[in-house]
Design a protein around this motif. Sequence first.
Motif, PDB file in Angstrom:
ATOM      1  N   ARG A  59      -2.035  -1.653   3.128  1.00  0.00           N
ATOM      2  CA  ARG A  59      -1.445  -0.773   4.144  1.00  0.00           C
ATOM      3  C   ARG A  59      -0.994  -1.604   5.350  1.00  0.00           C
ATOM      4  NH1 ARG A  59      -4.670   4.010   4.213  1.00  0.00           N
ATOM      5  NH2 ARG A  59      -6.370   2.560   4.440  1.00  0.00           N
ATOM      6  N   SER A  82      -0.164  -4.826   5.327  1.00  0.00           N
ATOM      7  CA  SER A  82       1.006  -5.639   4.950  1.00  0.00           C
ATOM      8  C   SER A  82       2.268  -4.782   4.948  1.00  0.00           C
ATOM      9  CB  SER A  82       0.817  -6.239   3.554  1.00  0.00           C
ATOM     10  OG  SER A  82      -0.328  -7.037   3.553  1.00  0.00           O
ATOM     11  N   ASN A  83       2.159  -3.544   4.439  1.00  0.00           N
ATOM     12  CA  ASN A  83       3.332  -2.656   4.409  1.00  0.00           C
ATOM     13  C   ASN A  83       3.835  -2.348   5.818  1.00  0.00           C
ATOM     14  OD1 ASN A  83       3.133  -2.575   1.690  1.00  0.00           O
ATOM     15  ND2 ASN A  83       2.118  -0.570   1.590  1.00  0.00           N
ATOM     16  N   GLU A 137       5.773  -5.192   7.150  1.00  0.00           N
ATOM     17  CA  GLU A 137       7.143  -5.189   6.582  1.00  0.00           C
ATOM     18  C   GLU A 137       8.043  -4.242   7.376  1.00  0.00           C
ATOM     19  OE1 GLU A 137       8.569  -7.144   4.329  1.00  0.00           O
ATOM     20  OE2 GLU A 137       6.631  -8.181   4.378  1.00  0.00           O
ATOM     21  N   GLU A 138       7.484  -3.075   7.742  1.00  0.00           N
ATOM     22  CA  GLU A 138       8.261  -2.074   8.484  1.00  0.00           C
ATOM     23  C   GLU A 138       8.685  -2.596   9.854  1.00  0.00           C
ATOM     24  OE1 GLU A 138       9.448   0.963   7.690  1.00  0.00           O
ATOM     25  OE2 GLU A 138       8.805   0.434   5.661  1.00  0.00           O
TER      26      GLU A 138
END
Length: 412
Positions: A311, A313-314, A317-318
Amino acid sequence: MKKHIINLLNKNEFKCSGCTACANLCKSHAISLVADSEGFIYPVIDEEKCNECGLCIKKCSVINMNGIPDLPQNAYAIKSNNNEIRKNSSSGGVFSLIMEDILKRNGVVFGAAFNNNWILEHSYAETYEEAKKFNGSKYVQSRLGSSFIDVKRFLSEKRDVLFSGTPCQISGLKKFLGKEYENLTTVSMICHGAPSPCIFEKYVSDLGISKKEITGINFRDKIYGWKNYSLRIDYRLQGKPKSYICRNTEDPYLQGFIKNLFLRPSCHDCKSKQFSCGADIILADMWSCDAILKEFNDEKGVSLVIPFSGRGSNLIEEIKKESDVRIIKTSDGLLWNDSWIKSSAPHLRRDKFFSLIHSSNKPASLIIRECINPTRKELFNKHVINIYNTVLYYINAVIRRIKFYLFNYKLR
Ligand SMILES: Cc1cc2nc3c(=O)[nH]c(=O)nc-3n(C[C@H](O)[C@H](O)[C@H](O)COP(=O)(O)OP(=O)(O)OC[C@H]3O[C@@H](n4cnc5c(N)ncnc54)[C@H](O)[C@@H]3O)c2cc1C
């Protein structure tokens, strides 16, 4: 004295971090949180109401420590593209980017902000405008109040929740919730320690600034740069805007904080070091920036960002779209930031400081100076040690030289 609650009451044995999990979980409402003479809150148990269920001990994040996660190989050096955000944040403004992302999804953000009476407390915000109050590190321990209960409520309503706090607060929240939630994101930081709220209150009042006149407080003002940060207090005096601005190297409060004069006792033996609090993302100041990414440092602040879950890492990315990002080795990012692994040792004169604060009517700034400046005896000892080391150095140099000549002489 009841058997199952004894640990919570023994402050020397039990280094309570004040996370509030026990008080919020107690079904008999037997635990209240009361500030001690240093201004830190501790659980106080009403023995009449306590039914000795032992839940407070079972869920205590200090007694039941978490495991230490593996250090991810890579981390990120990140600067928000928005200079206004960076100006109002401690490092690179990454927290702001994360909260913006959660709010866009109709989420709720929890963080530490000053209330109307300039007391630091955790609260929540549902709009970006409102959530701006969370920006910036406040070097005071925040009161969690009922925020764990509010987090649980929003989670059960299936809202996305972002909770940001010190590692001990995240550990406490996780123990309080007792299970993982898909819709919860937790963000913590590398933490030096949490200072006493009542010392800051006294400091401001001794500066001659009344609470009613304060219009803003920034512990990390960047007017002289990111590393050269200052304490800034904006206020109005007879209707005119005024500011107290003092660099961290000069300001007694920031010096007392940096030198561990008035941190919470549990900070000296922190059980949430080495990223064991279970946060999805850890934020920090990237103090090693000059050593490993010199061209990246524009003195407006760079965040070190370490993800500890998918979560986390995501989310990174955002936020990449809104920021300048470099991938670095986590170990490089952690250079010059020992607080990720080591608890801050209490200042030699911590006890003397609190006793003076209670007994003397001198202003807090003077008491802090008196306690952090070395005494004449310490200065004398330091000089003697320096002279001794210098003499020893020259004696060794002479011995080395003699050995060198003797050795060469023998070879000839
Ligand atoms: C008490 C304290 C000690 C710290 N010690 C270190 C350290 O030793 N090394 C290091 O690299 N970084 C430390 N930090 C973290 C660092 O100062 C920044 O918070 C971090 O780099 C994130 O910066 P940012 O620019 O992304 O966001 P910012 O806008 O600066 O982030 C602010 C976030 O921190 C939260 N916050 C602010 N004050 C408190 C508080 N008193 N209690 C709980 N949450 C709070 C806010 O709710 C918000 O979520 C510390 C922070 C605090 C609060």
